[in-house]
Motif scaffolding. Structure first.
Motif, PDB file in Angstrom:
ATOM      1  N   SER A   1     -16.762   3.078  -3.989  1.00 11.64           N
ATOM      2  CA  SER A   1     -17.956   3.859  -4.349  1.00 11.64           C
ATOM      3  C   SER A   1     -18.500   3.343  -5.683  1.00 11.64           C
ATOM      4  O   SER A   1     -17.813   2.581  -6.382  1.00 11.64           O
TER       5      SER A   1
ATOM      6  N   TYR B   1     -11.994   9.823 -10.608  1.00 16.21           N
ATOM      7  CA  TYR B   1     -12.121   8.574 -11.357  1.00 16.21           C
ATOM      8  C   TYR B   1     -12.052   8.801 -12.864  1.00 16.21           C
ATOM      9  O   TYR B   1     -11.574   7.943 -13.602  1.00 16.21           O
TER      10      TYR B   1
ATOM     11  N   ALA C   1      -8.794  -0.281  -6.001  1.00 13.51           N
ATOM     12  CA  ALA C   1      -9.175  -0.429  -4.591  1.00 13.51           C
ATOM     13  C   ALA C   1     -10.129   0.648  -4.081  1.00 13.51           C
ATOM     14  O   ALA C   1     -10.009   1.070  -2.952  1.00 13.51           O
ATOM     15  N   GLY C   2     -11.087   1.053  -4.878  1.00 14.56           N
ATOM     16  CA  GLY C   2     -12.102   2.014  -4.380  1.00 14.56           C
ATOM     17  C   GLY C   2     -13.438   1.306  -4.319  1.00 14.56           C
ATOM     18  O   GLY C   2     -13.642   0.300  -4.996  1.00 14.56           O
TER      19      GLY C   2
ATOM     20  N   VAL D   1      -4.874   3.910  -7.095  1.00 11.39           N
ATOM     21  CA  VAL D   1      -5.716   4.587  -6.105  1.00 11.39           C
ATOM     22  C   VAL D   1      -5.831   6.051  -6.483  1.00 11.39           C
ATOM     23  O   VAL D   1      -5.044   6.572  -7.280  1.00 11.39           O
ATOM     24  N   THR D   2      -6.860   6.698  -5.907  1.00  5.90           N
ATOM     25  CA  THR D   2      -7.176   8.053  -6.359  1.00  5.90           C
ATOM     26  C   THR D   2      -6.973   9.104  -5.275  1.00  5.90           C
ATOM     27  O   THR D   2      -6.996  10.288  -5.559  1.00  5.90           O
ATOM     28  N   SER D   3      -6.890   8.670  -4.009  1.00  4.07           N
ATOM     29  CA  SER D   3      -6.728   9.558  -2.850  1.00  4.07           C
ATOM     30  C   SER D   3      -7.969  10.412  -2.641  1.00  4.07           C
ATOM     31  O   SER D   3      -8.748  10.653  -3.539  1.00  4.07           O
ATOM     32  N   SER D   4      -8.126  10.861  -1.415  1.00  5.68           N
ATOM     33  CA  SER D   4      -9.408  11.476  -1.105  1.00  5.68           C
ATOM     34  C   SER D   4      -9.305  12.861  -0.502  1.00  5.68           C
ATOM     35  O   SER D   4     -10.321  13.454  -0.184  1.00  5.68           O
TER      36      SER D   4
ATOM     37  N   GLY E   1     -16.011   3.969  -8.194  1.00  6.99           N
ATOM     38  CA  GLY E   1     -14.880   3.053  -8.070  1.00  6.99           C
ATOM     39  C   GLY E   1     -15.210   1.699  -8.675  1.00  6.99           C
ATOM     40  O   GLY E   1     -14.389   1.091  -9.376  1.00  6.99           O
TER      41      GLY E   1
ATOM     42  N   ARG F   1     -14.626  13.505  -6.298  1.00  2.00           N
ATOM     43  CA  ARG F   1     -14.559  12.058  -6.535  1.00  2.00           C
ATOM     44  C   ARG F   1     -14.801  11.695  -7.994  1.00  2.00           C
ATOM     45  O   ARG F   1     -14.052  10.923  -8.583  1.00  2.00           O
TER      46      ARG F   1
ATOM     47  N   PHE G   1      -9.081  -5.041  -5.085  1.00  2.00           N
ATOM     48  CA  PHE G   1      -8.726  -5.204  -3.666  1.00  2.00           C
ATOM     49  C   PHE G   1      -9.876  -4.578  -2.883  1.00  2.00           C
ATOM     50  O   PHE G   1     -10.141  -3.384  -3.010  1.00  2.00           O
ATOM     51  N   THR G   2     -10.587  -5.399  -2.105  1.00  2.00           N
ATOM     52  CA  THR G   2     -11.787  -4.889  -1.443  1.00  2.00           C
ATOM     53  C   THR G   2     -11.751  -5.123   0.058  1.00  2.00           C
ATOM     54  O   THR G   2     -10.986  -5.949   0.554  1.00  2.00           O
TER      55      THR G   2
ATOM     56  N   ALA H   1       0.868  -1.183   0.000  1.00  2.00           N
ATOM     57  CA  ALA H   1       0.000   0.000   0.000  1.00  2.00           C
ATOM     58  C   ALA H   1       0.902   1.229   0.000  1.00  2.00           C
ATOM     59  O   ALA H   1       2.120   1.125   0.124  1.00  2.00           O
TER      60      ALA H   1
ATOM     61  N   VAL I   1      -8.755   8.124   4.597  1.00  2.00           N
ATOM     62  CA  VAL I   1     -10.126   8.155   4.084  1.00  2.00           C
ATOM     63  C   VAL I   1     -11.082   8.256   5.263  1.00  2.00           C
ATOM     64  O   VAL I   1     -11.033   7.460   6.191  1.00  2.00           O
TER      65      VAL I   1
ATOM     66  N   THR J   1       1.069   0.152  -4.965  1.00  2.00           N
ATOM     67  CA  THR J   1      -0.015   1.124  -4.955  1.00  2.00           C
ATOM     68  C   THR J   1       0.567   2.467  -5.382  1.00  2.00           C
ATOM     69  O   THR J   1       1.527   2.942  -4.776  1.00  2.00           O
TER      70      THR J   1
HETATM   71  C1  LIG Z   1      -9.156  -1.898   0.207  1.00  2.00           C
HETATM   72  C2  LIG Z   1      -8.689  -0.501  -0.092  1.00  2.00           C
HETATM   73  C3  LIG Z   1      -7.318  -0.199  -0.043  1.00  2.00           C
HETATM   74  C4  LIG Z   1      -6.854   1.092  -0.311  1.00  2.00           C
HETATM   75  N1  LIG Z   1      -5.516   1.350  -0.268  1.00  2.00           N
HETATM   76  C5  LIG Z   1      -5.062   2.613  -0.498  1.00  2.00           C
HETATM   77  C6  LIG Z   1      -3.673   2.928  -0.420  1.00  2.00           C
HETATM   78  O1  LIG Z   1      -2.820   2.079  -0.128  1.00  2.00           O
HETATM   79  N2  LIG Z   1      -3.282   4.198  -0.661  1.00  2.00           N
HETATM   80  C7  LIG Z   1      -4.164   5.192  -0.979  1.00  2.00           C
HETATM   81  O2  LIG Z   1      -3.762   6.327  -1.219  1.00  2.00           O
HETATM   82  N3  LIG Z   1      -5.498   4.923  -1.056  1.00  2.00           N
HETATM   83  C8  LIG Z   1      -5.957   3.680  -0.814  1.00  2.00           C
HETATM   84  N4  LIG Z   1      -7.308   3.422  -0.907  1.00  2.00           N
HETATM   85  C9  LIG Z   1      -8.226   4.571  -1.197  1.00  2.00           C
HETATM   86  C10 LIG Z   1      -8.806   4.576  -2.601  1.00  2.00           C
HETATM   87  O3  LIG Z   1      -7.834   4.826  -3.578  1.00  2.00           O
HETATM   88  C11 LIG Z   1      -9.834   5.698  -2.729  1.00  2.00           C
HETATM   89  O4  LIG Z   1      -9.191   6.950  -2.685  1.00  2.00           O
HETATM   90  C12 LIG Z   1     -10.829   5.711  -1.635  1.00  2.00           C
HETATM   91  O5  LIG Z   1     -11.280   4.407  -1.384  1.00  2.00           O
HETATM   92  C13 LIG Z   1     -12.004   6.610  -2.004  1.00  2.00           C
HETATM   93  O6  LIG Z   1     -12.625   6.143  -3.176  1.00  2.00           O
HETATM   94  P1  LIG Z   1     -14.031   5.423  -3.131  1.00  2.00           P
HETATM   95  O7  LIG Z   1     -14.956   6.463  -2.630  1.00  2.00           O
HETATM   96  O8  LIG Z   1     -14.323   4.961  -4.514  1.00  2.00           O
HETATM   97  O9  LIG Z   1     -13.908   4.268  -2.166  1.00  2.00           O
HETATM   98  C14 LIG Z   1      -7.783   2.126  -0.633  1.00  2.00           C
HETATM   99  C15 LIG Z   1      -9.145   1.819  -0.684  1.00  2.00           C
HETATM  100  C16 LIG Z   1      -9.612   0.531  -0.431  1.00  2.00           C
HETATM  101  C17 LIG Z   1     -11.094   0.265  -0.498  1.00  2.00           C
END
Ligand SMILES: Cc1cc2nc3c(=O)[nH]c(=O)nc-3n(C[C@H](O)[C@H](O)[C@H](O)COP(=O)(O)O)c2cc1C
Length: 438
Positions: free
Chosen positions: A209, A152, A206-207, A129-132, A212, A148, A224-225, A56, A325, A98
């Motif tokens: 929403s 994406y 790994a998002g 990953v997209t960061s929040s 995602g 968001r 990755f969930t 990660a 997050v 990641t």
């Molecule tokens: C299982 C899982 C692992 C994640 N690992 C990372 C990570 O290692 N680094 C990171 O910056 N974001 C990580 N994320 C964050 C996602 O990239 C994303 O920014 C965040 O889940 C918000 O998007 P969503 O609203 O689609 O879930 C992870 C998310 C999930 C669900």
């Protein structure tokens, strides 16, 4: 009489890194910075014939109440650099990094991933990953963050652009210039890295929403969930796999792998006892208050971890945490926690232990192998990203005791039959000279 072959399980090893999954107070826990720690976990995973090793990544040290979060003060090395070094000391294990699509650039990242694929002979994977949050973005020239939907859109265009760059060296070797004109990227030129063994490194997402999930169905090879219970897993699996046909993809083109823990014991009771003790160590009194403050968004340091939860609702606008997050619904979470606490007579710490536990397989090696097999056969997942609670030796016992049982059940490989990660995952390749099969 022969029966139908059983669905095969995929396994990955999550290097625990900076968080409270690792029981740092355990004398067996070592450094998460020393290369020896990375090689230990990677060697164990490869001995266990795992599909891939997973890192990660956080792009800024997290803060809690304006101070660097205790668990982040040691920092961590950058993923692609670590994996490039691991490529030299492993042979078949996939290597997954990641890397953020909001703050990087396609040309540079496509080069680095293709390079890792070359160095490793076709074992590179990219967890997109997209960061929040804007807090993370302040570290970068671009600054801030995207909402968001735009994150994406950018991530989808990023992956498509990277694939165009990789394809500018087609399998026939006749390199040609690229030109990409889009909303987020407007670039042209020539790509410097010849076609890599996998053609395209494996893409993980790994998002969670709707955006995602749509992105995963259209683009990813692996998801990755966090959906690690059988019920939630089946629902997620059905939803995401159900979206594939709309993109002309088959169910087997996307592997769904929840992150799960495991605790082994010689008897069921001993395993349960160990699991409870590990949870108590992961959620120390101090960690319990930190978890509470992250939901309520205010300073709760005057609360007794062994006492009752706050009786007021969180202010959804308030926050004490930067760089991780945030839960989408703090009021709903607080009410759920209070209901659990009331129903079971639990203190703050006990409630946090009860409500935030990562899904884990707990039991004797035989029982854990059975549980994992049933999970996969019932289409709650295609495999697991295992998250050990010790760094770096947390996978040793699993590989010694559970992997042979999975092999006996006929659900896990007894040797690597291909050379690339695509081959281990049974993915159709995008076409390349060197990708192995099997
Ligand atoms: C299982 C899982 C692992 C994640 N690992 C990372 C990570 O290692 N680094 C990171 O910056 N974001 C990580 N994320 C964050 C996602 O990239 C994303 O920014 C965040 O889940 C918000 O998007 P969503 O609203 O689609 O879930 C992870 C998310 C999930 C669900």
């Amino acid at each position: 009489m022969s029966s139908a072959p059983k669905k095969q399980m995929h396994l990955a090893a999550h290097f625990p890194g900076v968080n409270n999954t690792t029981v740092w107070s355990d004398a067996r826990s070592g450094s998460q910075i020393d290369f020896a720690s990375f090689t230990h976990l990677a060697a164990t995973a490869e001995r266990g014939l795992f599909d891939f090793f997973f890192l990660a990544e956080g792009l800024r040290l997290r803060e809690h109440k304006g101070r660097i979060h205790d668990l982040d003060v040691v920092g961590r090395p950058e993923s692609l650099t670590v994996l490039s070094a691991l490529a030299a000391v492993t042979d078949r294990l996939g290597l997954a990094a990641t890397v953020n699509a909001t703050f990087n650039e396609p040309y540079e990242l496509a080069r680095r991933l293709a390079s890792l694929d070359h160095l490793s002979g076709g074992r590179a994977a990219w967890n997109v990953v997209t960061s929040s949050d804007a807090f993370t973005g302040e570290n970068f020239r671009r600054g801030g963050f995207l909402n968001r939907a735009e994150r994406y859109t950018r991530a989808a265009e990023f992956v498509a652009t990277a694939r165009e760059l990789w394809d500018s060296w087609p399998p026939d070797g006749r390199q040609r210039p690229f030109a990409h004109r889009g909303q987020h990227f407007d670039i042209e030129g020539t790509f410097t890295v010849p076609r890599c063994p996998q053609g395209h490194p494996v893409v993980i997402q790994a998002g969670d929403s709707p955006e995602g999930r749509a992105f995963a169905a259209a683009t990813a090879d692996v998801v990755f969930t966090r959906h690690g219970t059988p019920e939630a897993g089946r629902e997620f699996y059905r939803d995401v796999k159900g979206r594939l046909a709309g993109h002309g993809r088959r169910s087997e083109d996307l592997k769904i792998m929840p992150g799960v823990g495991f605790v082994l014991g010689d008897t069921a009771a001993e395993a349960q006892e160990r699991a409870a003790e590990i949870r108590r160590q992961q959620i120390s009194p101090q960690n319990a208050i930190v978890a509470l403050e992250q939901v309520w968004g205010v300073d709760l340091s005057s609360y007794d971890p062994d006492g009752p939860l706050p009786d007021f609702d969180p202010d959804p606008g308030a926050t004490v945490v930067q760089g991780r997050v945030k839960g989408a619904d703090p009021i709903g979470t607080a009410r759920r926690w209070r209901a659990v606490s009331r129903a079971k007579g639990l203190s703050i710490r006990q409630t946090v232990i009860e409500t935030t536990a990562r899904q884990a397989f707990v039991g004797t090696p035989t029982s854990v192998a059975e549980q994992m097999d049933a999970f996969v056969q019932s289409d709650a997942a295609d495999g697991f990203i295992l998250v050990p609670h010790l760094t770096p030796g947390g996978l040793d016992e699993f590989v010694a005791k559970v992997v042979p049982l999975l092999q006996e059940r006929g659900v896990f490989r007894t040797r690597y039959t291909g050379t690339t990660l695509r081959a281990h995952l049974g993915l159709r390749g995008p076409g390349s000279a060197a990708a192995g099969t099997g």
